[in-house]
Enzyme design. Structure first.
Site, PDB file in Angstrom:
ATOM      1  N   GLY A   1       2.535   6.750   8.998  1.00  0.00           N
ATOM      2  CA  GLY A   1       3.929   6.984   8.646  1.00  0.00           C
ATOM      3  C   GLY A   1       4.829   5.809   8.969  1.00  0.00           C
TER       4      GLY A   1
ATOM      5  N   SER B   1       3.923   2.718   8.227  1.00  0.00           N
ATOM      6  CA  SER B   1       3.602   1.684   7.238  1.00  0.00           C
ATOM      7  C   SER B   1       4.846   1.164   6.527  1.00  0.00           C
ATOM      8  CB  SER B   1       2.631   2.234   6.193  1.00  0.00           C
ATOM      9  OG  SER B   1       1.364   2.479   6.759  1.00  0.00           O
ATOM     10  N   GLY B   2       4.852  -0.131   6.266  1.00  0.00           N
ATOM     11  CA  GLY B   2       5.957  -0.744   5.542  1.00  0.00           C
ATOM     12  C   GLY B   2       7.133  -1.120   6.407  1.00  0.00           C
TER      13      GLY B   2
ATOM     14  N   ASP C   1      -0.262  -7.588   1.826  1.00  0.00           N
ATOM     15  CA  ASP C   1       0.268  -6.222   1.767  1.00  0.00           C
ATOM     16  C   ASP C   1       1.787  -6.273   1.849  1.00  0.00           C
ATOM     17  OD1 ASP C   1       0.514  -3.506   1.730  1.00  0.00           O
ATOM     18  OD2 ASP C   1      -0.380  -3.152   3.706  1.00  0.00           O
TER      19      ASP C   1
ATOM     20  N   HIS D   1       0.816  -1.218   0.000  1.00  0.00           N
ATOM     21  CA  HIS D   1       0.000   0.000   0.000  1.00  0.00           C
ATOM     22  C   HIS D   1       0.847   1.265   0.000  1.00  0.00           C
ATOM     23  CE1 HIS D   1       0.445   0.132   4.515  1.00  0.00           C
ATOM     24  NE2 HIS D   1       0.358   1.421   4.281  1.00  0.00           N
TER      25      HIS D   1
END
Length: 286
Positions: free
Chosen positions: A215, A217-218, A123, A73
């Site tokens: 922020g 994310s990942g 994801d 995402h």
């Protein structure tokens, strides 16, 4: 053949992965804290070009000297990206950091990822760097857990990133870490928790106090194995839309140990120069 590639790629540098030269401070600080600089040397900042200025978009993990893992995402078609390694403070120049722009053809997204069905999982994205980076005490690789690994309930891990400090809170310049206890699938899938959630995801937190936030994310969910090496068990995927710290709504991560075969597939097909889009992967156009 692919099984040999799995061994070569996922276990590459196994003698050194997940062992930071600068140890992280491991205390259960409520709400998290600033990380010891470069104590999570596989943490990267995935940035995009915004009006001639590079801006932090997501986190990610260095899993080999030329491969980064992040969340699907985080990828938007037609954006220009770069990976920044060896950073602690995003707002100051740090001589040990390295910035590498990413060609769209070097971004690989699992084709089953669907942003409208977050609880299905998938994801996950891989980014191939144009050339291997030189590993150092500031830049190093993390380990990937063995396929199928499931952590027990209340296992303590650490999420890291430059996400907001709390709901609608400030965005930190310096890398933060937050301790999170794993919530097993049986609990996280209860109707008063996340409900019907894929076992390709792993939950952590949910105490109403500590969590990831916008922020992060990942970025990695870092969990220490029995051999004392750090492994990235999760990729920060989503949380409550209303609050970063909502009770019984833990942070949700893509469970990395569900995707060992996919990771090795991407690597195998790429290095053998016959990468096909039907190998469970979307490749962005050049």
């Amino acid at each position: 053949m692919i099984s040999l590639v799995v061994a070569a790629f996922l276990l590459a540098g196994a003698s050194g992965c997940g062992v930071p030269a600068i140890p992280p401070l491991m205390h259960r600080i409520v709400g998290g804290m600033e990380a010891v600089p470069h104590s999570w040397p596989w943490q990267i900042s995935f940035q995009y070009l915004n009006n001639s200025r590079w801006q932090h978009n997501c986190g990610g993990s260095l899993i080999a000297d030329n491969w980064v893992m992040t969340a699907a995402h985080c990828i938007h078609e037609n954006w220009t990206y770069r990976v920044v390694l060896g950073k602690h403070n995003l707002e100051v120049s740090e001589t040990e950091s390295v910035a590498i722009e990413i060609a769209p053809r070097n971004i690989f997204i699992h084709k089953n990822w669907n942003p409208f069905f977050l609880t299905n999982g998938y994801d996950i994205a891989l980014i191939k760097l144009t050339s291997p980076v030189t590993l150092s005490k500031e830049i190093d690789v993390t380990c990937i857990p063995k396929a199928g690994t499931l952590l027990p309930n209340n296992y303590q891990c650490y999420a890291t990133g430059w996400g907001r400090l709390y709901t609608f809170g400030p965005i930190p310049d310096k890398l933060q870490q937050v301790p999170l206890l794993v919530v097993d699938h049986a609990t996280c899938s209860k109707s008063d928790w996340w409900g019907d959630i894929s076992n390709k995801l792993v939950c952590a937190g949910g105490d109403g106090i500590t969590s990831t936030c916008l922020g992060d994310s990942g970025g990695p969910l870092n969990c220490r194995g029995a051999d004392k090496r750090w492994e990235v068990h999760g990729i920060t995927s989503f949380g409550s839309a209303y609050s970063c710290n909502l009770k019984n709504r833990p942070s949700v991560f893509t469970r990395v140990s569900a995707f060992n075969d996919w990771i090795s597939q991407v690597h195998y097909h790429l290095i053998n120069s016959h990468y096909k889009r039907d190998t469970n992967t979307i490749v962005l156009d050049s």
